[in-house]
Design an enzyme around this catalytic site. Sequence first.
Site, PDB file in Angstrom:
ATOM      1  N   ASP A 177      -0.132  -7.537   1.457  1.00 10.36           N
ATOM      2  CA  ASP A 177       0.072  -6.057   1.471  1.00 10.36           C
ATOM      3  C   ASP A 177       1.513  -5.892   1.154  1.00 10.36           C
ATOM      4  O   ASP A 177       2.415  -5.315   2.400  1.00 10.36           O
ATOM      5  CB  ASP A 177      -0.424  -5.667   3.155  1.00 10.36           C
ATOM      6  CG  ASP A 177      -0.320  -4.493   3.047  1.00 10.36           C
ATOM      7  OD1 ASP A 177       0.324  -3.434   1.605  1.00 10.36           O
ATOM      8  OD2 ASP A 177      -0.143  -3.633   3.707  1.00 10.36           O
ATOM      9  N   HIS A 194       0.598  -1.415  -0.227  1.00  7.70           N
ATOM     10  CA  HIS A 194       0.085  -0.079   0.268  1.00  7.70           C
ATOM     11  C   HIS A 194       0.814   1.278  -0.423  1.00  7.70           C
ATOM     12  O   HIS A 194      -0.173   2.239   0.233  1.00  7.70           O
ATOM     13  CB  HIS A 194      -1.029   0.019   1.346  1.00  7.70           C
ATOM     14  CG  HIS A 194      -0.173   0.306   2.525  1.00  7.70           C
ATOM     15  ND1 HIS A 194      -0.671  -0.336   3.625  1.00  7.70           N
ATOM     16  CD2 HIS A 194      -0.233   1.866   3.271  1.00  7.70           C
ATOM     17  CE1 HIS A 194      -0.343  -0.588   4.160  1.00  7.70           C
ATOM     18  NE2 HIS A 194       0.417   1.079   4.089  1.00  7.70           N
ATOM     19  N   SER A 219       4.841   2.352   7.651  1.00  7.97           N
ATOM     20  CA  SER A 219       4.524   1.523   6.807  1.00  7.97           C
ATOM     21  C   SER A 219       5.443   0.225   6.131  1.00  7.97           C
ATOM     22  O   SER A 219       6.954   1.592   5.634  1.00  7.97           O
ATOM     23  CB  SER A 219       3.101   1.563   6.065  1.00  7.97           C
ATOM     24  OG  SER A 219       2.944   1.946   6.493  1.00  7.97           O
TER      25      SER A 219
END
Length: 549
Positions: free
Chosen positions: A185, A155, A259
């Site tokens: 992911d 993402h 992230s």
Amino acid sequence: MSSSSPRLPTSERGSPNRRFARPALAVLLAGTMLTGVAAGRFETGTAHAQGASALAAHPGAIQPQGPSQRLPDFSGLVKQVKPAVVSITSQLKADAVDDEGDGGGGGGQGGGGQQMPFPFPFPFQMPHGNPHRTVEARGSGFIISPDGYVVTNNHVVKGATSVSVTLDDGTVLPAKIVGRDPRTDLALLRVKPTGKLPFIQLGDSDDVEPGQWVIAVGNPYGLGGSVTAGIVSARGRDIGDGPYDSFLQIDAPINRGNSGGPLFTQDGKVVGVNTAILSPSGGSIGIGFAIPSDVVRSVIAQLQKTGHVTRGYLGVQAQAVTPQIAKGLNLPASLGTPPSGALVANVTSASPAEKAGIKPGDVITSINGEKIATPRDLAIKVADVSPDSDAKLTYLRDGNSQTVDVHVGNLGKDGSSPAGNDNGQPGNQGSIGVALAALTPELRQQLGVDDSVHGAVVHGVQPNSPADQAGIRPGDIITGVGSHLVSNPSDAVKAVRGALKQDQTVALRILRDGQDAFVAISPGTGGGSQAPGDDDGDGDSSQGNSQSG
């Protein structure tokens, strides 16, 4: 738009509170008085101590033992690993960015309640007036080889027109996306350095235990090279992001921009990739999630070799075994132990499972000797099996344990959908942005439909997808695509794919609250005619309280 660090309220910044000063002083005084009494009556105190010691030595008494330890100092470790941690900048088209972001693993609603897919990791500098301008999003990553391979989250780079990597020394290098895997992911990038780069190794996440110290390094809110520490709170967390969820839960503070960054143990090995947080405010509240390194190792190896990931395919839809079902199926019971396994609710026609003789009502308990406790275990374990190889499946039928060899297929090639709902857990995601599940007896009861209704249940809707824009909701039953009736998720997926291949608007016939209606979905624009009862056409796309790490 500029970002600034939120200021804590006065009560949280350590301001004095006179209400607590006097009681605290009273406690200290009481402690001094008790000490004086104890010193004046040494013999009596000794007798009491001997009595307490005898009580502690009594069989069955809890006697915690352990060495006295100081809090660890991570400064030396951080100096060694920090050069391999990078900041990642993605350029995206403004008209492709949603206010809440795209989402992490893309699992749709996924059965996770409020725990939904996660938005992009950094507050965008949103342009005004020109939708064709680009916006910037930032995340984290880490180098795994001296020749420039970099691991991050899917993402962080999904939809990017260009990606760049900033090294710890400030060097900025353009990056190529080698491959992405939305289901876990994860993404693999490649930069071309002028020399060899410092890199870090993946550890063994199976060896990580709750309570163990971990360190997160990343780029929260653009503040590159930030370090936080905490402990592993739990393992195997399913947050409803996808069919293969098995996250490490940590309390080390991670925020937007973390992230894709690494999670270290004290030996300097990466045991996780920081991915998401659960937060009502958007900031860390001590509940973060990291993808285990064992998953990362498998996925990244395939991305590096082929640019994509293949997974094993079995061809069953499964559900959990409840005590009532276990009793009804005459399954062996252990006193005090809840039933476990994956109850086969449906077997896909011509699938590896059907060819091996698996039938609805069988309870799969292990694959290749590895225990299966839940349908999610089955989905994860089957996906880990190499396609076109044989696996040994153990299952219960009529209370008796049986073993069979099954030739595992290739999910996405042989499977009915690209997200694995035929491997034991609903959650397949079509290209229009829906996740489908079979109409099991339990779902029929929940939705109030009888056996005369055939089709596929919408299990989840990807935020901002064409289906979401058209107003499709979880719980809708797709009974037809165009003029073709569908009886299961496989039929629905094939019909939708057929329409998409011809670049046609997809006309879904849905059943909602006992009413039939057609909904037109235009994949190119993300919109179409709205579903009945949905005035604004945005479907059920709430992001809940989850945010990206």
